[in-house]
Every structure is written in C-alpha cells, then in structure tokens.
Design a protein around this motif. Sequence first.
Motif, mmCIF file in Angstrom:
data_model
loop_
_atom_site.group_PDB
_atom_site.id
_atom_site.type_symbol
_atom_site.label_atom_id
_atom_site.label_comp_id
_atom_site.label_asym_id
_atom_site.label_seq_id
_atom_site.Cartn_x
_atom_site.Cartn_y
_atom_site.Cartn_z
ATOM 1 N N GLY A 159 -13.558 2.007 16.846
ATOM 2 C CA GLY A 159 -14.242 0.913 16.995
ATOM 3 C C GLY A 159 -15.855 1.075 16.996
ATOM 4 N N GLN A 160 -15.983 2.323 16.753
ATOM 5 C CA GLN A 160 -17.563 3.002 16.666
ATOM 6 C C GLN A 160 -18.144 2.737 15.127
ATOM 7 N N ARG A 161 -19.342 2.557 15.142
ATOM 8 C CA ARG A 161 -19.864 2.335 13.923
ATOM 9 C C ARG A 161 -20.523 3.760 13.781
ATOM 10 N N PRO A 162 -20.459 4.414 12.434
ATOM 11 C CA PRO A 162 -20.861 5.768 12.079
ATOM 12 C C PRO A 162 -22.536 5.655 12.061
ATOM 13 N N ARG A 163 -22.884 6.902 12.890
ATOM 14 C CA ARG A 163 -24.415 6.937 13.055
ATOM 15 C C ARG A 163 -24.807 7.918 12.203
ATOM 16 N N TYR A 164 -26.189 8.087 12.027
ATOM 17 C CA TYR A 164 -26.839 8.969 11.100
ATOM 18 C C TYR A 164 -28.032 9.325 11.727
ATOM 19 N N CYS A 175 -27.304 3.361 12.499
ATOM 20 C CA CYS A 175 -25.986 3.015 12.392
ATOM 21 C C CYS A 175 -25.397 2.010 11.156
ATOM 22 N N CYS A 176 -24.338 2.250 10.576
ATOM 23 C CA CYS A 176 -23.911 1.221 9.386
ATOM 24 C C CYS A 176 -23.450 -0.107 10.255
ATOM 25 N N ARG A 177 -24.071 -0.880 9.551
ATOM 26 C CA ARG A 177 -23.562 -2.058 9.961
ATOM 27 C C ARG A 177 -22.348 -2.796 9.456
ATOM 28 N N TRP A 178 -21.762 -2.028 8.613
ATOM 29 C CA TRP A 178 -20.383 -2.746 7.912
ATOM 30 C C TRP A 178 -19.279 -1.874 8.409
ATOM 31 N N SER A 185 -25.266 -2.440 16.784
ATOM 32 C CA SER A 185 -25.958 -1.656 15.799
ATOM 33 C C SER A 185 -27.258 -1.111 16.473
ATOM 34 N N CYS A 186 -27.302 -1.463 17.975
ATOM 35 C CA CYS A 186 -28.534 -0.963 18.778
ATOM 36 C C CYS A 186 -28.243 0.232 19.345
#
Length: 290
Positions: A200-205, A191-194, A9-10
């Motif tokens: 394998g990537q987390r969506p980022r806003y 980014c979403c933590r869930w 998440s960083c």
Amino acid sequence: MALDCPVASCDRTMPGSARICGACEAELDRELAAVPDLWADLDLAITRQTRLTSGGVGGRGNEKPLPWNERASEAADHLAVILLGWTRVLVASVHPLQGPVCASCDHPSCTYIHLGREPHHDPVHVSRWLRRHAGPLIAHPAGPDAVEEILLAARNARYATDAPPRDLVYAGPCDACEGDLYARPGAVSVCCRWCVDEDGQRPRYDVHARREWMLKALEDRQFGAPTIARALTSLIRPIKPALLHTWISRGKLQPAGLDESGRMVFRVGDVIDLMASGDTRGRQRDLVVA
C-alpha cells in the motif's frame, strides 16, 4: 509529538493534534480557489482554442491540430466527479436543517445549515462550497483521502491544459507507470501519485538524483534550440532559445548539424556546459531544487 502527514503523497510531518499538515491544508485552499480559472482553461483546451496539437512538444510536426482534446475532456470530467463526490460525502455527514443563512458569515448555525445543502452541480460553484467547508472536509474521517484526490484531480486537469505546473518542478517519469512526477521546490523526494505497491506504499524517488539522471541522459542528444530551452528551463533554470544563437555569434557554441527540415540542432551537453560557465548572466548551475 510530530506525526507523518496522512495525505498519501506528502512527505512532511505535522503536530500530533493536526489532521493534515499545514502545507497540504494551504495547498488544498489554493487549488480550490483556482478551480474557476482552471475550469475556463479546460474549456479552452477541450475545444482546442489553445495551442495544443497532436504532435510532440518539440517542433511543429506534420499532424494537424485536433478539433477536440480528449485528455482535457477526461481530466475535466474527473475533476468534476471528485469535487461533487466529496461534496456529497460532507452533505451526508450532517442532518439537514431548514432556515435562512447569511450570505457571508462565520456563524456556526449558518455554517451547519449551509453544510447540509448540496450546491449546484457546477464545478465552479462546488469548488467554492468545498472551500468554505474545508475545515469539516479535513476533519472528516476520510479527510486525508479527500485532500489527496482533490489535489491530484486539480493537478491532472492543469497538466491537461498544457499549462506549466505552478510552483512544481519536473522530476522525470515514474519507473513503474511512466507517469510524470512533479515535486515541490526544495523537496528531497517525490512519490508517484498513481502507483501503489503490495504494502500500500507509493514508490518514492530522490529528486536530485533523478534530475541528474535526466541531464546525463540528455547530454549526447541533439535537438533544436526551442526544445533544448524548454528542457533545460525545467531541469536547471530559465534559458531562451535566442541565447543559443548569441553563443553561436560569439563562437562559443557550434551546431551539431541540421535536422530533416534544415534547421540547426545542438548537442545538449554543450549547452549545459555553457550554462554552468555562468554565461547566461544568471546564477551558476544549481541542480538541487531549492
């Protein structure tokens, strides 16, 4: 050489010689140090001794307070499991040794002996044990995953107590799972933590864009003074409900009508405009989290 921090998440970088960035390491230390107080808050929330109700955030509603807070109970159980789980991972990574240890010291031998002894299963005791051994935890091959899971479990537990997240700003819901997004002050993105995509990537806003979007969506909505104050405190800067009534007395704000209970409601956009005018005796409106 700078590398991306491996904590999922960083979005920060770190020296190539580090295991995780310094900010994540410091945040881990803060969260582990805060577990005793957080655990006490969870106990209060679970038994509904705090002001949690089954109704919404804004208004009193017709629903009675629940005698049990299932959300806080689940968050407490999850936090306890995560802390104990990573404790066992550390204990299993060393060969246990017998012998006395100092109560508080930096002797390598005492640290190693203590590391091989699993603490009592009380979350407060476990958190203190993990904090003492944060170095070996971060150095473990799965250290970045451990940091990610501990930080997420601690934050979720804090949200379950209805206590405002410390040092974080609200960035709206995730488009995929609708989970709440909280960013660090000054962060460009969050980014979403869930959620995890196929790669394998987390969506980022973009934090600024999402807060602008939330304000735009709120402009024509009508709420009571307490609800507006809570929303705009989160999205712009602190504002008290009493200030809206001060503006009414000065002729600067007009109620948009009455709700079902006969209380005044206001158009959110009108309040935003007054905040932008600087009439709150504070800074001008600043939507960039800085």
